[in-house]
Scaffold this active site. Structure first.
Site, mmCIF file in Angstrom:
data_model
loop_
_atom_site.group_PDB
_atom_site.id
_atom_site.type_symbol
_atom_site.label_atom_id
_atom_site.label_comp_id
_atom_site.label_asym_id
_atom_site.label_seq_id
_atom_site.Cartn_x
_atom_site.Cartn_y
_atom_site.Cartn_z
ATOM 1 N N VAL A 1 0.808 -1.220 0.000
ATOM 2 C CA VAL A 1 0.000 0.000 0.000
ATOM 3 C C VAL A 1 0.840 1.268 0.000
ATOM 4 C CG1 VAL A 1 -2.000 -1.122 1.049
ATOM 5 C CG2 VAL A 1 -0.331 0.080 2.511
ATOM 6 N N ASN B 1 -7.270 -1.901 5.920
ATOM 7 C CA ASN B 1 -6.806 -2.404 7.200
ATOM 8 C C ASN B 1 -5.285 -2.466 7.304
ATOM 9 O OD1 ASN B 1 -7.184 -4.060 9.784
ATOM 10 N ND2 ASN B 1 -5.952 -5.411 8.498
ATOM 11 N N TYR C 1 2.639 6.435 16.022
ATOM 12 C CA TYR C 1 1.497 5.582 15.727
ATOM 13 C C TYR C 1 0.180 6.327 15.964
ATOM 14 C CZ TYR C 1 -1.702 1.634 15.935
ATOM 15 O OH TYR C 1 -2.750 0.783 15.718
ATOM 16 N N THR D 1 -5.375 -0.835 20.838
ATOM 17 C CA THR D 1 -3.958 -0.954 20.490
ATOM 18 C C THR D 1 -3.214 -1.712 21.582
ATOM 19 O OG1 THR D 1 -4.058 1.133 19.322
ATOM 20 C CG2 THR D 1 -1.883 0.375 19.966
#
Length: 194
Positions: free
Chosen positions: A55, A81, A146, A178
């Site tokens: 991606v 995803n 993140y 997470t």
């Protein structure tokens, strides 16, 4: 979700393992035809069409999405995803790591959705769902990069949900929990999950 995806063609990025594989299985159980896009699709369930796609690379994404469209003749659902994790505070990751994580976690969504849009616009039941994270709304220690990437996913999803309904395309995001970083923090990990 019962009956909502029956007969539809769904793309799941990062669908060869983890959360993506679980999403792909659920879609299949509900009657969708599933195409998994993954950097290494060898682990994908044999019931799914599997395509190699990175991606972070537009040419790779374009080729994989074109392959899905050629195989099935339509694309109705995109589940963005694919993603990677990163650990540490704002000093822990260098510029190259920031660029890599943002390219995969955020720009990757734009690449895949953009490639699929011509097909989604033709679908009577088009939907895009992006995997964000609880980190996008909750301050987590040792998750600066993140959290920033998943915050961007949430903002991008809101923009998509505001714009694309006029084209008959619904937009939404999921916010999985997470995993906690190891005690003592640490640098970027290979894939801490969505």
């Amino acid at each position: 979700m019962s009956g909502q995806v029956e007969g539809l063609v769904a793309i799941v990025t990062g669908g060869a393992s983890g959360i993506g594989a679980a999403i792909a299985r659920r879609l299949h159980e509900e009657g969708a035809q599933v195409a998994v896009l993954d950097r290494d699709p060898s682990g994908a369930d044999e019931r799914f069409a599997a395509f190699t796609a990175d991606v972070s690379d537009r040419a790779s994404v374009d080729a994989a999405v074109a392959g899905v469209a050629e195989r099935f003749g339509r694309i109705d659902v995109v589940i963005n995803n694919a993603g990677i994790g990163a650990q540490g505070d704002v000093t822990a990751n260098d510029d190259d790591e920031w660029a890599r994580v943002l390219s995969i976690n955020v720009t990757g969504i734009a690449r895949v959705t953009s490639a699929a849009l011509p097909w989604l616009r033709r679908s009577p039941a088009a939907a895009v769902c992006n995997t964000a994270s609880i980190a996008s709304t909750t301050g987590l220690p040792q998750r600066a990069l993140y959290s920033a990437s998943k915050g961007a996913v949430s903002a991008l999803t809101r923009a998509m949900a505001a714009h694309h309904p006029r084209e008959g395309i619904r937009g939404s995001a999921g916010h999985p929990r997470t995993p906690a970083p190891p005690r003592g923090g640490g640098r970027a990990g290979p894939a801490a999950g969505p």
